[in-house]
Design an enzyme around this catalytic site. Structure first.
Site, PDB file in Angstrom:
ATOM      1  N   ASP A 206     -15.406  -4.459  -0.977  1.00  0.00           N
ATOM      2  CA  ASP A 206     -14.951  -4.203   0.391  1.00  0.00           C
ATOM      3  C   ASP A 206     -16.176  -4.001   1.266  1.00  0.00           C
ATOM      4  OD1 ASP A 206     -12.398  -4.251  -0.674  1.00  0.00           O
ATOM      5  OD2 ASP A 206     -12.412  -2.103  -1.069  1.00  0.00           O
TER       6      ASP A 206
ATOM      7  N   ASP B 155       0.862  -1.185   0.000  1.00  0.00           N
ATOM      8  CA  ASP B 155       0.000   0.000   0.000  1.00  0.00           C
ATOM      9  C   ASP B 155       0.898   1.234   0.000  1.00  0.00           C
ATOM     10  OD1 ASP B 155      -1.971  -1.861   0.312  1.00  0.00           O
ATOM     11  OD2 ASP B 155      -2.756  -1.089   2.201  1.00  0.00           O
TER      12      ASP B 155
END
Length: 240
Positions: free
Chosen positions: A130, A8
């Site tokens: 998500d 990330d």
């Protein structure tokens, strides 16, 4: 089962968050390319690369890092975070992404996401589902939608989606184990889905369990960075 480490990116650095909260960021490495090369050295073939700056600003930001990793390793990269326009998508693929993951866009602009599926095909476009309490969350998880998780996945299967990355936000970055029950439910109800589990992976022993459930792959983030799962263990798992 595919083993897919995650990198990330915030401000060009390799970070992890807890439950998607930007205030919890920990910087693990200033050089994402180094991290990617270390994965490759242990036989890892796949990489999940997330542009967290992009997710926040709703446009691709860290494509130069994608380009570096794509040109200097042979990792197959799926790239996500803030991809909202045809231009973003073009930049991602031109910078070397093998696949892209669309999350918020699949909720907020179905027309464009469905167009991408038909233009690029289901091998290239991954649905990012998500969820928080089985509701889809968007915009770097800062908002919840009214979309129920399983029908949302089924709907996109009907539009041609094969690959789905499902993150249980409550688990993400918490190192408390993945949502086995949630993944069982998805695999039972969204028949034929190639499900990639994400969020909460904390020990090596969880990997065979996810494989047994029928997951296509699993994304591992903080467990690697915190040394809970070693690259050597992953190498042995991949070799089988």
């Amino acid at each position: 089962m595919r083993i897919i480490p995650a990198i990330d990116i915030i401000e060009g650095k390799c970070v992890r968050l807890s439950k998607g909260d930007y205030d919890t960021k920990i910087i693990y490495n200033e050089n994402p390319l180094e991290v990617a090369k270390s994965f490759e050295a242990y036989g890892i073939e796949y990489l999940h690369l997330v542009d967290l700056d992009g997710a926040k600003s709703s446009k691709i930001v860290n494509y130069k890092i994608l380009e570096q990793i794509a040109t200097q390793t042979s990792l197959k990269i799926d790239f996500g975070g803030g991809l909202k326009s045809d231009d973003d998508l073009r930049i991602a693929f031109e910078s070397g992404a093998n696949q892209i993951t669309g999350g918020s866009i699949a909720v907020k602009n179905r027309t464009i996401f469905e167009k991408w599926i038909s233009e690029y095909g289901s091998e290239k476009i991954i649905l990012g589902a998500d969820a928080k309490d089985e509701k889809i969350a968007v915009s770097g998880w800062l908002e919840e939608s009214n979309e129920d998780l399983v029908p949302f996945i089924q709907d996109y299967q009907n539009k041609g989606i094969q690959y789905v990355i499902c993150t249980d936000i409550a688990k993400d970055g918490m190192l408390q184990g993945p949502s086995f029950d949630l993944y069982s439910k998805i695999l039972a109800e969204a028949k034929g889905v190639k499900l990639i589990a994400s969020g909460g992976i904390s020990t090596f022993d969880e990997l065979p369990k996810l494989a047994e459930l029928g997951c296509e792959g699993t994304i591992i983030g903080k467990a690697i960075y915190e040394g809970r799962i070693t690259l050597k263990q992953l190498e042995n798992y991949i070799i089988g």
